[in-house]
Enzyme design. Structure first.
Site, PDB file in Angstrom:
ATOM      1  N   HIS A  57       0.802  -1.220   0.000  1.00 19.11           N
ATOM      2  CA  HIS A  57       0.000   0.000   0.000  1.00 19.11           C
ATOM      3  C   HIS A  57       0.841   1.279   0.000  1.00 19.11           C
ATOM      4  CE1 HIS A  57       1.214  -0.707   4.093  1.00 19.11           C
ATOM      5  NE2 HIS A  57       1.012   0.580   4.315  1.00 19.11           N
ATOM      6  N   HIS A  72       1.629   6.982  -0.351  1.00 16.02           N
ATOM      7  CA  HIS A  72       0.795   6.102   0.473  1.00 16.02           C
ATOM      8  C   HIS A  72      -0.543   5.943  -0.235  1.00 16.02           C
ATOM      9  CE1 HIS A  72      -1.227   4.376   3.940  1.00 16.02           C
ATOM     10  NE2 HIS A  72      -0.056   4.276   4.532  1.00 16.02           N
TER      11      HIS A  72
END
Length: 149
Positions: A57, A72
């Site tokens: 992620h 992110h």
């Protein structure tokens, strides 16, 4: 000076609008965030450099000047345990700006109950070190988000 470009197409929303107090408060570092287009896509490298951190992620690319840029993908997406994310490079790889790093689907993240808004953060930087930061409007993959002195 380092130019940081958008790893995603979508709408710039600024860190203050990220639904996470750590990012919104710039505790991780200054930068901006992109609310991505809801279609399967690949997040690309925001700078040329070395991949120093790699998770399903999120990733960090450090450029030749030692500037680390965190991308992110979504908020609380670590809780998805990598589901829906495909790594295209590995920690330790050299990447070029615009090179695909992680494939993901922001719509699937949203369907799983997480925000797909994606912070792009200058690590170990102060807000004063960044030039004009794009915090609104449409951004294309590779569009300039901010500069870092």
């Amino acid at each position: 000076m380092t130019t940081v470009t958008s790893p995603l197409a979508g709408r710039a929303v600024g860190l203050a609008n990220v639904p996470d107090p750590v990012f919104a408060g710039a505790m991780v570092g200054p930068g901006t965030a992109v609310d991505p287009v809801r279609e399967p896509t690949a997040a690309v490298a925001p700078v040329d450099g070395l991949v120093v951190s790699m998770h399903p992620h999120a990733f960090v690319v450090m450029d030749a000047d030692g500037h680390g840029v965190l991308v992110h993908l979504g908020i609380d997406t670590v809780q998805l345990n990598g589901e829906g994310f495909e790594l295209l490079v590995s920690k330790g790889d050299q990447v070029k700006r615009g090179q695909p790093v992680i494939k993901w689907d922001p719509a699937a993240v949203e369907a799983a109950g997480k925000s797909p808004i994606s912070p792009i953060v200058a690590l170990e930087a102060s807000a004063e070190q960044l030039g004009e930061v794009v915090e609104s409007g449409e951004v294309a993959i590779g569009g300039e988000l901010f500069t870092w002195n």
